[in-house]
Design a protein around this motif. Sequence first.
Motif, PDB file in Angstrom:
ATOM      1  N   TYR A 293       0.796  -1.220   0.000  1.00 47.54           N
ATOM      2  CA  TYR A 293       0.000   0.000   0.000  1.00 47.54           C
ATOM      3  C   TYR A 293       0.833   1.276   0.000  1.00 47.54           C
ATOM      4  O   TYR A 293       0.273   2.372  -0.040  1.00 47.54           O
ATOM      5  N   GLN A 295       2.629   2.723  -2.248  1.00 43.48           N
ATOM      6  CA  GLN A 295       2.745   3.512  -3.464  1.00 43.48           C
ATOM      7  C   GLN A 295       1.575   4.466  -3.680  1.00 43.48           C
ATOM      8  O   GLN A 295       1.599   5.293  -4.596  1.00 43.48           O
ATOM      9  N   PHE A 296       0.537   4.358  -2.844  1.00 41.22           N
ATOM     10  CA  PHE A 296      -0.635   5.207  -3.035  1.00 41.22           C
ATOM     11  C   PHE A 296      -0.481   6.533  -2.290  1.00 41.22           C
ATOM     12  O   PHE A 296       0.145   6.590  -1.220  1.00 41.22           O
ATOM     13  N   GLN A 352      -3.464  -7.254  -3.843  1.00 40.66           N
ATOM     14  CA  GLN A 352      -3.173  -6.528  -5.094  1.00 40.66           C
ATOM     15  C   GLN A 352      -4.192  -5.411  -5.262  1.00 40.66           C
ATOM     16  O   GLN A 352      -5.022  -5.424  -6.169  1.00 40.66           O
ATOM     17  N   PRO A 353      -4.134  -4.407  -4.368  1.00 43.58           N
ATOM     18  CA  PRO A 353      -5.171  -3.376  -4.330  1.00 43.58           C
ATOM     19  C   PRO A 353      -5.016  -2.340  -5.452  1.00 43.58           C
ATOM     20  O   PRO A 353      -3.937  -2.165  -6.015  1.00 43.58           O
ATOM     21  N   SER A 354      -6.106  -1.653  -5.723  1.00 42.90           N
ATOM     22  CA  SER A 354      -6.073  -0.541  -6.677  1.00 42.90           C
ATOM     23  C   SER A 354      -6.066   0.801  -5.971  1.00 42.90           C
ATOM     24  O   SER A 354      -5.970   1.848  -6.604  1.00 42.90           O
ATOM     25  N   GLY A 355      -6.182   0.780  -4.653  1.00 44.20           N
ATOM     26  CA  GLY A 355      -6.172   2.007  -3.865  1.00 44.20           C
ATOM     27  C   GLY A 355      -6.231   1.693  -2.391  1.00 44.20           C
ATOM     28  O   GLY A 355      -6.220   0.519  -1.981  1.00 44.20           O
ATOM     29  N   GLU A 357      -8.679   2.080  -0.367  1.00 43.37           N
ATOM     30  CA  GLU A 357      -9.991   1.743   0.176  1.00 43.37           C
ATOM     31  C   GLU A 357     -10.041   0.332   0.749  1.00 43.37           C
ATOM     32  O   GLU A 357     -10.847   0.035   1.635  1.00 43.37           O
ATOM     33  N   SER A 358      -9.163  -0.557   0.257  1.00 43.90           N
ATOM     34  CA  SER A 358      -9.163  -1.930   0.782  1.00 43.90           C
ATOM     35  C   SER A 358      -8.206  -2.114   1.962  1.00 43.90           C
ATOM     36  O   SER A 358      -8.138  -3.212   2.531  1.00 43.90           O
TER      37      SER A 358
END
Length: 456
Positions: A293, A295-296, A352-355, A357-358
Amino acid sequence: MPTPSVTSRGPSAPDGTWLERWEPENDAFWRNGGASLAWRTLTITTLCLTMAFMSWFLVSALVVRLPQIGFKFSPTELFWLAAMPGLAGGTLRLVHMFLTPMVGTRHVVSLSTLSLLLPLVGWFYVVQDISTPYWVLMVLAFLAGLGGGNFSSFMPSTSLFFPKRLQGTALAIQAGIGNFGVSIVQFVTPWVISFPLLAGATWMGTSQTMVKGGVTSQVWLQNAPAVMIPLVAVFGITAWLLLKSVPVKANFAEQFDIFRSRHTWSMTSLYIMTFGAFSGLSATFPLLIKQIYGQFPGAPDPLAWAFWGPLVGSASRVVAGPLSDKLGGARVTHWAGLGMLGAALWVTTLTQPSGLESFPMFVAGMLTLFFFAGVGNASTFKQMPMLFPPRQAGGVIGFTAAIAAYGPFLFGMLFAWSFAQFKAATPVFWGLAAFFAFNVALNWWMYARRGAANPC
Protein backbone atom coordinates in the motif's frame (compact mmCIF):
# COMPACT_ATOMS: atom_id res chain seq x y z
CA MET A 1 11.19 -32.48 67.19
CA PRO A 2 10.10 -34.85 64.42
CA THR A 3 11.68 -34.70 61.02
CA PRO A 4 9.30 -33.30 58.37
CA SER A 5 8.00 -35.93 56.01
CA VAL A 6 9.27 -35.98 52.46
CA THR A 7 5.77 -35.17 51.22
CA SER A 8 5.46 -31.94 53.20
CA ARG A 9 8.85 -30.30 52.77
CA GLY A 10 9.12 -27.48 50.27
CA PRO A 11 12.00 -26.80 47.88
CA SER A 12 15.50 -25.84 48.98
CA ALA A 13 18.75 -25.15 47.10
CA PRO A 14 21.75 -25.71 49.37
CA ASP A 15 24.26 -24.94 46.61
CA GLY A 16 22.52 -21.70 45.59
CA THR A 17 21.50 -22.96 42.13
CA TRP A 18 20.12 -26.51 41.96
CA LEU A 19 17.07 -27.41 44.06
CA GLU A 20 17.34 -30.62 46.10
CA ARG A 21 13.99 -31.89 44.85
CA TRP A 22 11.07 -30.72 42.76
CA GLU A 23 7.68 -32.44 42.85
CA PRO A 24 5.02 -30.11 41.43
CA GLU A 25 2.46 -32.94 41.14
CA ASN A 26 2.73 -33.46 44.92
CA ASP A 27 -0.01 -31.25 46.44
CA ALA A 28 1.74 -30.91 49.81
CA PHE A 29 5.02 -29.97 48.18
CA TRP A 30 3.24 -27.48 45.91
CA ARG A 31 1.55 -25.80 48.87
CA ASN A 32 4.71 -25.66 51.00
CA GLY A 33 6.78 -23.33 48.87
CA GLY A 34 6.60 -25.01 45.47
CA ALA A 35 3.87 -22.77 44.09
CA SER A 36 5.47 -19.53 45.27
CA LEU A 37 8.84 -20.44 43.76
CA ALA A 38 7.23 -21.53 40.48
CA TRP A 39 5.26 -18.30 40.09
CA ARG A 40 8.29 -16.19 41.05
CA THR A 41 10.35 -18.00 38.45
CA LEU A 42 7.60 -17.50 35.88
CA THR A 43 7.47 -13.75 36.62
CA ILE A 44 11.21 -13.17 36.30
CA THR A 45 11.62 -15.41 33.27
CA THR A 46 8.66 -13.75 31.54
CA LEU A 47 10.15 -10.28 32.04
CA CYS A 48 13.41 -11.52 30.57
CA LEU A 49 11.58 -13.20 27.68
CA THR A 50 9.75 -9.96 26.91
CA MET A 51 13.09 -8.17 26.55
CA ALA A 52 14.33 -11.05 24.40
CA PHE A 53 11.43 -10.63 21.97
CA MET A 54 11.92 -6.86 21.93
CA SER A 55 15.58 -7.35 21.01
CA TRP A 56 14.70 -10.01 18.44
CA PHE A 57 12.20 -7.79 16.61
CA LEU A 58 14.05 -4.50 17.00
CA VAL A 59 15.31 -4.83 13.43
CA SER A 60 11.76 -5.14 12.07
CA ALA A 61 10.94 -1.78 13.69
CA LEU A 62 14.09 -0.04 12.42
CA VAL A 63 14.35 -1.46 8.91
CA VAL A 64 11.52 0.64 7.42
CA ARG A 65 13.22 3.81 8.69
CA LEU A 66 16.73 3.11 7.38
CA PRO A 67 16.09 4.26 3.77
CA GLN A 68 14.32 7.35 5.11
CA ILE A 69 17.46 8.52 6.92
CA GLY A 70 19.83 7.89 4.03
CA PHE A 71 20.77 4.19 3.94
CA LYS A 72 20.77 3.00 0.31
CA PHE A 73 19.25 -0.48 0.32
CA SER A 74 17.03 -2.28 -2.19
CA PRO A 75 13.70 -3.87 -1.12
CA THR A 76 15.37 -7.31 -1.30
CA GLU A 77 18.20 -6.15 0.98
CA LEU A 78 15.64 -4.76 3.44
CA PHE A 79 13.74 -8.06 3.51
CA TRP A 80 17.05 -9.84 4.14
CA LEU A 81 17.75 -7.55 7.08
CA ALA A 82 14.28 -8.23 8.48
CA ALA A 83 14.74 -11.97 7.92
CA MET A 84 18.22 -12.36 9.43
CA PRO A 85 17.12 -12.29 13.11
CA GLY A 86 14.75 -15.16 12.28
CA LEU A 87 17.57 -17.22 10.79
CA ALA A 88 19.66 -16.61 13.88
CA GLY A 89 16.78 -17.15 16.30
CA GLY A 90 15.89 -20.53 14.83
CA THR A 91 19.50 -21.68 14.72
CA LEU A 92 20.25 -20.55 18.27
CA ARG A 93 17.08 -22.22 19.54
CA LEU A 94 18.50 -25.52 18.35
CA VAL A 95 21.27 -24.89 20.88
CA HIS A 96 19.02 -23.53 23.62
CA MET A 97 16.73 -26.57 23.54
CA PHE A 98 19.49 -28.62 25.21
CA LEU A 99 20.64 -26.07 27.80
CA THR A 100 18.09 -26.19 30.64
CA PRO A 101 18.72 -29.86 31.65
CA MET A 102 22.48 -29.28 31.29
CA VAL A 103 23.15 -25.98 33.10
CA GLY A 104 19.83 -25.12 34.78
CA THR A 105 17.29 -22.30 34.74
CA ARG A 106 19.37 -19.81 36.72
CA HIS A 107 22.36 -19.77 34.38
CA VAL A 108 20.35 -20.03 31.18
CA VAL A 109 17.95 -17.18 31.92
CA SER A 110 20.43 -14.73 33.46
CA LEU A 111 23.32 -15.16 31.04
CA SER A 112 21.11 -15.37 27.95
CA THR A 113 19.39 -12.16 28.97
CA LEU A 114 22.67 -10.31 29.50
CA SER A 115 23.86 -11.46 26.05
CA LEU A 116 21.19 -9.22 24.51
CA LEU A 117 23.41 -6.26 25.32
CA LEU A 118 25.61 -7.18 22.32
CA PRO A 119 23.10 -6.40 19.54
CA LEU A 120 21.48 -3.54 21.44
CA VAL A 121 24.74 -1.66 21.92
CA GLY A 122 25.69 -2.40 18.31
CA TRP A 123 22.46 -1.01 16.87
CA PHE A 124 22.76 2.02 19.14
CA TYR A 125 25.89 3.05 17.25
CA VAL A 126 25.34 1.91 13.65
CA VAL A 127 22.04 3.72 13.05
CA GLN A 128 23.90 6.97 13.68
CA ASP A 129 26.25 6.40 10.71
CA ILE A 130 24.68 5.91 7.26
CA SER A 131 28.09 4.94 5.86
CA THR A 132 27.98 1.70 7.90
CA PRO A 133 28.56 -1.22 5.48
CA TYR A 134 25.62 -3.48 4.77
CA TRP A 135 27.50 -6.54 6.08
CA VAL A 136 27.85 -4.89 9.50
CA LEU A 137 24.10 -4.39 9.68
CA MET A 138 23.60 -8.01 8.65
CA VAL A 139 25.89 -9.18 11.47
CA LEU A 140 23.98 -7.09 14.01
CA ALA A 141 20.67 -8.34 12.59
CA PHE A 142 21.95 -11.88 13.14
CA LEU A 143 22.99 -11.03 16.71
CA ALA A 144 19.47 -9.70 17.35
CA GLY A 145 18.49 -13.35 16.97
CA LEU A 146 20.05 -14.01 20.38
CA GLY A 147 16.70 -12.87 21.76
CA GLY A 148 14.88 -15.38 19.59
CA GLY A 149 17.06 -18.23 20.81
CA ASN A 150 16.15 -17.69 24.46
CA PHE A 151 12.60 -18.98 23.99
CA SER A 152 13.72 -22.60 23.54
CA SER A 153 15.37 -22.74 26.95
CA PHE A 154 13.03 -20.44 28.88
CA MET A 155 9.82 -22.29 27.96
CA PRO A 156 11.12 -25.83 28.72
CA SER A 157 12.30 -24.45 32.06
CA THR A 158 8.82 -23.18 32.87
CA SER A 159 7.22 -26.48 31.90
CA LEU A 160 9.37 -28.19 34.56
CA PHE A 161 8.22 -25.84 37.33
CA PHE A 162 4.45 -26.41 37.03
CA PRO A 163 2.09 -29.39 37.43
CA LYS A 164 0.43 -30.62 34.24
CA ARG A 165 -2.93 -29.16 35.21
CA LEU A 166 -1.40 -25.63 35.12
CA GLN A 167 1.11 -25.98 32.32
CA GLY A 168 -1.20 -24.69 29.61
CA THR A 169 -1.89 -21.57 31.66
CA ALA A 170 1.72 -21.00 32.76
CA LEU A 171 3.21 -21.50 29.31
CA ALA A 172 0.56 -19.30 27.70
CA ILE A 173 1.18 -16.51 30.22
CA GLN A 174 4.93 -16.62 29.68
CA ALA A 175 4.86 -16.94 25.91
CA GLY A 176 1.93 -14.57 25.48
CA ILE A 177 3.39 -11.79 27.61
CA GLY A 178 6.82 -12.47 26.13
CA ASN A 179 5.33 -12.13 22.66
CA PHE A 180 4.05 -8.71 23.67
CA GLY A 181 7.68 -7.66 23.28
CA VAL A 182 7.13 -7.74 19.51
CA SER A 183 4.27 -5.26 19.60
CA ILE A 184 5.94 -3.16 22.31
CA VAL A 185 9.07 -2.58 20.24
CA GLN A 186 7.06 -1.85 17.10
CA PHE A 187 4.70 0.50 18.99
CA VAL A 188 7.27 2.32 21.12
CA THR A 189 9.92 2.79 18.43
CA PRO A 190 8.09 5.44 16.34
CA TRP A 191 7.42 7.45 19.48
CA VAL A 192 10.75 7.12 21.28
CA ILE A 193 12.82 8.04 18.19
CA SER A 194 10.92 11.30 17.76
CA PHE A 195 12.71 13.30 20.49
CA PRO A 196 16.13 13.48 22.18
CA LEU A 197 16.03 10.93 25.00
CA LEU A 198 18.47 12.73 27.27
CA ALA A 199 18.76 16.34 26.10
CA GLY A 200 22.32 17.61 26.44
CA ALA A 201 23.88 14.16 26.87
CA THR A 202 26.44 14.10 24.04
CA TRP A 203 27.11 10.38 24.54
CA MET A 204 23.54 9.70 23.39
CA GLY A 205 24.48 10.83 19.87
CA THR A 206 22.95 13.31 17.48
CA SER A 207 19.77 13.21 15.43
CA GLN A 208 19.31 11.91 11.88
CA THR A 209 17.37 13.70 9.13
CA MET A 210 14.40 11.64 8.00
CA VAL A 211 12.67 12.31 4.68
CA LYS A 212 9.21 10.79 4.46
CA GLY A 213 6.70 11.73 1.78
CA GLY A 214 8.69 14.84 0.96
CA VAL A 215 8.55 16.02 4.59
CA THR A 216 11.82 16.42 6.52
CA SER A 217 12.09 15.83 10.27
CA GLN A 218 14.68 14.94 12.88
CA VAL A 219 14.73 11.50 14.50
CA TRP A 220 16.95 9.66 16.98
CA LEU A 221 16.91 6.00 15.90
CA GLN A 222 19.48 5.12 18.56
CA ASN A 223 16.82 5.74 21.22
CA ALA A 224 15.07 2.45 20.35
CA PRO A 225 17.91 0.20 21.58
CA ALA A 226 18.97 2.74 24.23
CA VAL A 227 15.76 2.42 26.27
CA MET A 228 16.14 -1.36 26.34
CA ILE A 229 19.77 -1.56 27.49
CA PRO A 230 19.24 -0.72 31.21
CA LEU A 231 16.18 -2.97 31.45
CA VAL A 232 18.09 -5.92 30.01
CA ALA A 233 20.92 -5.36 32.48
CA VAL A 234 18.57 -5.13 35.49
CA PHE A 235 16.49 -8.18 34.54
CA GLY A 236 19.57 -10.28 33.79
CA ILE A 237 21.15 -9.49 37.16
CA THR A 238 17.83 -10.11 38.95
CA ALA A 239 17.56 -13.53 37.32
CA TRP A 240 21.05 -14.43 38.54
CA LEU A 241 20.22 -13.40 42.10
CA LEU A 242 16.73 -14.89 42.49
CA LEU A 243 16.29 -17.90 40.22
CA LYS A 244 16.91 -21.56 41.05
CA SER A 245 17.19 -24.66 38.85
CA VAL A 246 14.98 -27.76 38.88
CA PRO A 247 16.95 -31.01 39.43
CA VAL A 248 15.91 -32.53 36.10
CA LYS A 249 19.19 -33.15 34.33
CA ALA A 250 20.31 -34.83 31.13
CA ASN A 251 23.41 -34.64 29.01
CA PHE A 252 23.42 -33.68 25.35
CA ALA A 253 23.18 -37.24 23.96
CA GLU A 254 20.37 -38.35 26.29
CA GLN A 255 18.08 -35.61 25.04
CA PHE A 256 18.02 -36.99 21.49
CA ASP A 257 15.45 -39.60 22.52
CA ILE A 258 12.64 -37.17 21.65
CA PHE A 259 13.35 -37.63 17.94
CA ARG A 260 12.21 -41.26 18.05
CA SER A 261 8.61 -40.22 18.68
CA ARG A 262 6.24 -39.40 15.81
CA HIS A 263 4.59 -36.86 18.11
CA THR A 264 7.74 -34.72 18.05
CA TRP A 265 7.38 -34.29 14.29
CA SER A 266 3.62 -33.78 14.21
CA MET A 267 3.78 -31.17 16.99
CA THR A 268 6.64 -29.46 15.18
CA SER A 269 4.46 -29.09 12.09
CA LEU A 270 1.57 -27.75 14.18
CA TYR A 271 3.80 -25.24 15.92
CA ILE A 272 5.27 -24.09 12.61
CA MET A 273 1.68 -23.39 11.53
CA THR A 274 0.98 -21.30 14.64
CA PHE A 275 4.16 -19.68 15.94
CA GLY A 276 5.97 -19.82 12.59
CA ALA A 277 3.14 -17.76 11.11
CA PHE A 278 3.00 -15.44 14.14
CA SER A 279 6.73 -14.68 14.18
CA GLY A 280 7.12 -14.60 10.41
CA LEU A 281 4.24 -12.22 9.85
CA SER A 282 5.26 -10.08 12.85
CA ALA A 283 8.69 -9.53 11.31
CA THR A 284 7.39 -8.79 7.80
CA PHE A 285 4.07 -7.01 8.49
CA PRO A 286 5.62 -3.50 8.38
CA LEU A 287 7.31 -4.21 5.05
CA LEU A 288 4.17 -5.87 3.69
CA ILE A 289 2.15 -2.72 4.39
CA LYS A 290 4.87 -0.62 2.76
CA GLN A 291 5.17 -2.83 -0.34
CA ILE A 292 1.44 -3.40 -0.90
CA TYR A 293 0.00 0.00 0.00
CA GLY A 294 3.01 2.32 0.16
CA GLN A 295 2.74 3.51 -3.46
CA PHE A 296 -0.63 5.21 -3.04
CA PRO A 297 -1.01 8.92 -2.11
CA GLY A 298 -1.54 9.29 1.62
CA ALA A 299 -0.13 5.83 2.26
CA PRO A 300 -0.32 4.64 5.90
CA ASP A 301 2.75 4.60 8.12
CA PRO A 302 3.61 0.88 8.46
CA LEU A 303 4.70 1.20 12.08
CA ALA A 304 1.43 2.88 13.02
CA TRP A 305 -0.38 -0.35 12.12
CA ALA A 306 2.08 -3.24 12.24
CA PHE A 307 2.27 -3.50 16.04
CA TRP A 308 -1.41 -4.45 16.19
CA GLY A 309 -0.68 -7.86 14.68
CA PRO A 310 1.67 -9.19 17.37
CA LEU A 311 -0.40 -7.40 20.03
CA VAL A 312 -3.55 -9.29 19.04
CA GLY A 313 -1.67 -12.58 18.68
CA SER A 314 0.01 -12.21 22.06
CA ALA A 315 -3.24 -11.34 23.83
CA SER A 316 -5.10 -14.28 22.31
CA ARG A 317 -2.27 -16.60 23.38
CA VAL A 318 -2.65 -15.53 27.02
CA VAL A 319 -6.42 -16.05 26.93
CA ALA A 320 -6.22 -19.38 25.10
CA GLY A 321 -3.95 -20.96 27.72
CA PRO A 322 -6.59 -21.44 30.44
CA LEU A 323 -9.11 -22.30 27.71
CA SER A 324 -6.82 -25.11 26.52
CA ASP A 325 -6.42 -26.38 30.09
CA LYS A 326 -10.22 -26.58 30.30
CA LEU A 327 -11.20 -27.88 26.84
CA GLY A 328 -8.05 -29.72 25.77
CA GLY A 329 -5.27 -28.49 23.55
CA ALA A 330 -6.14 -30.55 20.46
CA ARG A 331 -9.71 -29.22 20.23
CA VAL A 332 -8.53 -25.62 20.51
CA THR A 333 -5.76 -26.22 17.96
CA HIS A 334 -8.36 -27.60 15.53
CA TRP A 335 -10.47 -24.45 15.61
CA ALA A 336 -7.41 -22.20 15.58
CA GLY A 337 -6.16 -23.92 12.43
CA LEU A 338 -9.52 -23.49 10.70
CA GLY A 339 -9.50 -19.81 11.65
CA MET A 340 -6.00 -19.36 10.23
CA LEU A 341 -7.04 -21.10 7.01
CA GLY A 342 -10.05 -18.83 6.55
CA ALA A 343 -8.02 -15.70 7.31
CA ALA A 344 -5.26 -16.63 4.85
CA LEU A 345 -7.82 -17.16 2.07
CA TRP A 346 -9.40 -13.80 2.93
CA VAL A 347 -6.05 -11.99 2.70
CA THR A 348 -5.38 -13.39 -0.80
CA THR A 349 -8.21 -11.16 -2.05
CA LEU A 350 -6.58 -8.01 -0.64
CA THR A 351 -2.91 -8.21 -1.66
CA GLN A 352 -3.17 -6.53 -5.09
CA PRO A 353 -5.17 -3.38 -4.33
CA SER A 354 -6.07 -0.54 -6.68
CA GLY A 355 -6.17 2.01 -3.86
CA LEU A 356 -6.30 2.57 -0.13
CA GLU A 357 -9.99 1.74 0.18
CA SER A 358 -9.16 -1.93 0.78
CA PHE A 359 -6.49 -1.21 3.42
CA PRO A 360 -8.85 -1.50 6.44
CA MET A 361 -9.98 -4.92 5.22
CA PHE A 362 -6.38 -6.01 4.67
CA VAL A 363 -5.53 -5.06 8.24
CA ALA A 364 -8.66 -6.84 9.51
CA GLY A 365 -7.73 -10.01 7.63
CA MET A 366 -4.17 -9.92 8.96
CA LEU A 367 -5.34 -9.31 12.54
CA THR A 368 -7.71 -12.27 12.24
CA LEU A 369 -4.76 -14.40 11.13
CA PHE A 370 -2.68 -13.14 14.07
CA PHE A 371 -5.55 -13.82 16.50
CA PHE A 372 -5.96 -17.48 15.56
CA ALA A 373 -2.18 -17.98 15.37
CA GLY A 374 -1.96 -16.78 18.98
CA VAL A 375 -4.71 -19.18 20.05
CA GLY A 376 -2.90 -22.05 18.36
CA ASN A 377 0.39 -21.06 19.98
CA ALA A 378 -1.17 -21.62 23.40
CA SER A 379 -3.07 -24.81 22.58
CA THR A 380 -0.11 -26.61 20.99
CA PHE A 381 1.96 -25.92 24.11
CA LYS A 382 -0.81 -27.55 26.15
CA GLN A 383 -0.65 -30.64 23.91
CA MET A 384 3.09 -31.30 24.29
CA PRO A 385 3.22 -31.80 28.10
CA MET A 386 0.26 -34.18 27.77
CA LEU A 387 2.06 -36.31 25.18
CA PHE A 388 5.48 -36.55 26.87
CA PRO A 389 6.99 -36.94 30.37
CA PRO A 390 8.40 -33.70 31.87
CA ARG A 391 12.01 -33.78 30.63
CA GLN A 392 11.03 -34.93 27.14
CA ALA A 393 8.17 -32.43 27.02
CA GLY A 394 10.67 -29.66 27.72
CA GLY A 395 12.89 -30.91 24.93
CA VAL A 396 10.01 -31.11 22.45
CA ILE A 397 8.86 -27.62 23.40
CA GLY A 398 12.39 -26.36 22.80
CA PHE A 399 12.77 -28.18 19.47
CA THR A 400 9.40 -27.18 18.03
CA ALA A 401 10.03 -23.60 19.10
CA ALA A 402 13.44 -23.70 17.42
CA ILE A 403 12.11 -24.82 14.06
CA ALA A 404 9.14 -22.42 14.17
CA ALA A 405 11.51 -19.57 15.01
CA TYR A 406 12.78 -19.72 11.43
CA GLY A 407 9.45 -18.07 10.60
CA PRO A 408 10.87 -14.52 10.27
CA PHE A 409 13.66 -15.77 8.00
CA LEU A 410 11.42 -18.02 5.90
CA PHE A 411 8.68 -15.43 5.54
CA GLY A 412 11.19 -12.73 4.69
CA MET A 413 12.65 -14.88 1.94
CA LEU A 414 9.24 -15.96 0.63
CA PHE A 415 7.94 -12.41 0.40
CA ALA A 416 11.19 -11.18 -1.16
CA TRP A 417 10.89 -13.93 -3.80
CA SER A 418 7.19 -13.31 -4.36
CA PHE A 419 7.58 -9.57 -4.88
CA ALA A 420 10.59 -10.11 -7.16
CA GLN A 421 8.82 -12.72 -9.31
CA PHE A 422 5.16 -11.72 -9.20
CA LYS A 423 5.14 -8.14 -7.84
CA ALA A 424 2.67 -9.35 -5.20
CA ALA A 425 2.42 -11.30 -1.94
CA THR A 426 -0.56 -13.36 -3.10
CA PRO A 427 1.34 -16.60 -3.90
CA VAL A 428 2.72 -16.73 -0.36
CA PHE A 429 -0.73 -16.54 1.21
CA TRP A 430 -2.05 -19.27 -1.10
CA GLY A 431 0.86 -21.45 0.02
CA LEU A 432 0.11 -20.68 3.67
CA ALA A 433 -3.54 -21.65 3.18
CA ALA A 434 -2.49 -25.04 1.81
CA PHE A 435 -0.08 -25.61 4.72
CA PHE A 436 -2.74 -24.64 7.27
CA ALA A 437 -5.23 -27.07 5.69
CA PHE A 438 -2.70 -29.91 5.94
CA ASN A 439 -2.09 -29.22 9.63
CA VAL A 440 -5.79 -29.03 10.46
CA ALA A 441 -6.17 -32.51 8.99
CA LEU A 442 -3.05 -33.77 10.79
CA ASN A 443 -4.17 -32.51 14.19
CA TRP A 444 -7.72 -33.81 13.72
CA TRP A 445 -6.57 -37.30 12.78
CA MET A 446 -3.88 -37.72 15.45
CA TYR A 447 -5.33 -35.83 18.42
CA ALA A 448 -8.72 -34.11 18.04
CA ARG A 449 -11.08 -36.64 16.46
CA ARG A 450 -13.27 -38.94 18.48
CA GLY A 451 -11.37 -42.18 19.03
CA ALA A 452 -7.95 -40.64 18.40
CA ALA A 453 -5.14 -42.83 19.78
CA ASN A 454 -3.57 -39.89 21.67
CA PRO A 455 -6.21 -37.31 22.65
CA CYS A 456 -4.54 -34.30 24.22
